[in-house]
Design an enzyme around this catalytic site. Structure first.
Site, PDB file in Angstrom:
ATOM      1  N   LEU A 181       0.835  -1.208   0.000  1.00 21.86           N
ATOM      2  CA  LEU A 181       0.000   0.000   0.000  1.00 21.86           C
ATOM      3  C   LEU A 181       0.863   1.248   0.000  1.00 21.86           C
ATOM      4  O   LEU A 181       1.836   1.339   0.756  1.00 21.86           O
ATOM      5  CB  LEU A 181      -0.900   0.009   1.236  1.00 21.86           C
ATOM      6  N   SER A 182       0.515   2.225  -0.826  1.00 22.52           N
ATOM      7  CA  SER A 182       1.095   3.558  -0.766  1.00 22.52           C
ATOM      8  C   SER A 182       2.603   3.495  -0.992  1.00 22.52           C
ATOM      9  O   SER A 182       3.056   3.064  -2.046  1.00 22.52           O
ATOM     10  CB  SER A 182       0.727   4.210   0.574  1.00 22.52           C
ATOM     11  N   ALA A 183       3.414   3.912  -0.005  1.00 19.71           N
ATOM     12  CA  ALA A 183       4.862   3.765  -0.152  1.00 19.71           C
ATOM     13  C   ALA A 183       5.227   2.294  -0.332  1.00 19.71           C
ATOM     14  O   ALA A 183       6.166   1.960  -1.064  1.00 19.71           O
ATOM     15  CB  ALA A 183       5.577   4.354   1.058  1.00 19.71           C
TER      16      ALA A 183
END
Length: 512
Positions: A181-183
């Site tokens: 997720l995300s980073a």
């Protein structure tokens, strides 16, 4: 996904205890300005973290994880945690899970739903974890050159975890996957780009293309408003960073909320452009459909053998988060017990299916996949299907939109109770005398009739954000028809006509 790392900039956060070489003595005014600038960058980063992450969540400890401390030299100084189901077959598949900023391995395990899927389907999960000493906001350093190249930093640490999973747990090196997720999603892009010989497939959730940034300023721009390059330019960034690789590229699933203000949805299109170009595919989807309880828009980009090399899942009405669907149903998983996990669709269920870890695994043992699947009759509310018989089959299981919906004793089936103008994707598997399903057939998409046209008038930017259009190379294309709508910006407007559901055509001044 706070990008600011400061490793090598602010000494207390550096991995190495040795101080960087001292600069020549500056003039007083220059030294003052450099000191003020350093403090300003730190303050801005902390303010950004507070704005995007929100209040610190309450820690959970529902899922039992085992910490592994001796998996290798660990140049990126990451932590390794393993979730091992009670019933684990020999030579299991392994999924690597990379958390988002401000999260940790335990939080991702407790809320993502991956351990639930591991229990159901018998695979190993490795949760890689970064720390405050690597990044002040506990983000994977997805844009730092020293962490995103083969054999270096955090990427090398995750690679060593993969090798350890094979040697210590007997994991199948030929079924190794990664998601985040995300980073963590951006670092998933890194692992797929730098280690295509290790990871057969990956799923990027609210992430970014590989090579989008190499410093803090560029990283912020990548996140919002996004960076629009051509597919060839994106592919070149991967090839230039991994010039020795000449083998096949991993399969990639892309997941993105259409209301994500942190990593804007444009990044889903840029990821699609990067990976379809690497696979030598068109940016026009081979098939489109809707999946899950919230009508997530599902696009498939198929290779010559009709296998899905890239897929894009555009999740409506959620922001920057992992989509989950708490519950005990066959397509449900996950928890909303903390920030960045939003109730919608169980993305981990569909990711496991994309990896081939559930009953749709095309490589599992059993009866061969049926051929010749086709719709033979369509009404407003029904779809008739037929397929070729499989020798030795005692019956068949029919799947709609990724989930089993019924069985058939012969080679035909009628799906009923459908909405007019709705699009659905079907597949069929043969069952043997013991009821065990064989390999899943290729999919076919059918749309029911009878839909009333819906018209939408908005800017190209708004059409893309609402999921009615896509963007590539700076231009906007209507979903379904792929008509060119002109430049992707908020100063160009069009009316789109939707009929049937999910299929849009330009209807300026003519929609009725």
């Amino acid at each position: 996904m706070q990008p600011s790392s400061f490793r090598g900039t602010v000494a207390p956060l550096s991995r190495t205890s040795s101080a960087p070489p001292a600069d020549p003595p500056p003039r007083p005014a220059g030294g003052v300005w450099r000191g003020l600038l350093s403090r300003l960058v730190t303050v801005v980063a902390l303010a950004l973290a507070a704005a995007l992450v929100g209040p610190a969540p309450t820690a959970q400890a529902a899922v039992g994880l085992t910490k592994v401390t001796d998996f290798g030299a660990n140049p990126g100084q990451l932590n390794m945690y393993v979730y091992r189901p009670t019933s684990l077959p020999a030579n299991p598949a392994v999924v690597f899970a990379l958390h988002g900023c401000s999260q940790n391995a335990q939080m991702y395990a407790d809320n993502s739903g991956l351990p639930e899927l591991a229990d159901r389907h018998g695979f190993l999960v490795v949760f890689a974890e970064t720390t405050f000493s690597n990044h002040m906001n506990k983000c994977f350093n997805w844009y730092q050159t020293t962490d995103i190249r083969r054999g270096q930093g955090e990427a090398a640490s995750i690679r060593q975890m993969a090798a350890h999973a094979v040697s210590a747990y007997g994991a199948d090196a030929g079924r190794t996957y990664v998601t985040g997720l995300s980073a963590g999603g951006a670092m998933t892009s890194v692992m797929l780009a730098m280690y295509p010989d290790v990871f057969q497939a990956g799923a990027v959730v609210a992430g970014l293309p590989y090579g989008c940034a190499s410093d803090v300023t560029a990283a912020l721009k990548c996140m919002a408003p996004g960076v629009n390059l051509t597919p060839d330019q994106w592919a070149k960034r991967v090839r230039d960073a991994n010039p020795s690789w000449s083998g096949p590229w991993p399969r990639v699933a892309i997941w993105h909320g259409d209301n994500d203000p942190t990593v804007v949805p444009l990044n889903a299109d840029e990821l699609r452009d990067q990976w379809t170009a690497l696979h030598g595919l068109s940016q026009k989807p081979t098939r489109t459909s809707v999946i899950g309880p919230n009508s997530t828009r599902h696009e498939e980009y198929a290779a010559a053998d009709d296998s899905v090399a890239v897929e894009v899942n555009r999740v409506p009405n959620i922001g920057h988060a992992t989509p989950v669907d708490p519950g005990s149903g066959p397509q449900q998983c996950g928890s909303t017990g903390t920030v960045n996990f939003q109730a919608s669709i169980c993305s981990s269920h569909w990711i496991a299916q994309f990896f081939g870890l559930d009953d749709s695994d095309p490589g599992r043992e059993g009866l061969p996949a049926p051929t010749g699947l086709a719709p033979t009759g369509i009404t407003d509310t029904t779809v008739d299907l037929s397929w070729d018989a499989v020798e030795g089959a005692e019956g068949y299981t029919v799947h709609r939109d990724g989930a089993p919906i019924g069985t058939a004793d012969s080679t035909s089936y009628t799906d009923t109770g459908l909405a007019p103008g709705s699009s659905h994707t079907y597949a069929v598997a043969a069952r043997d005398a013991d009821g065990k399903p064989g390999r899943l057939s290729s999919t076919v998409t059918a749309r029911t009739t009878g839909a009333t046209a819906t018209c939408w008038t908005a800017t190209n930017y708004a059409h893309v954000q609402a999921g009615r259009a896509t963007t590539s190379g700076g231009y906007t294309y209507a979903k379904g028809s792929q008509q060119n709508m002109g430049l992707y910006n908020m100063f160009v407007s069009h009316t789109l006509k939707e009929s049937p559901a999910g299929h849009f055509t330009i209807a300026d001044g003519t929609c009725n």
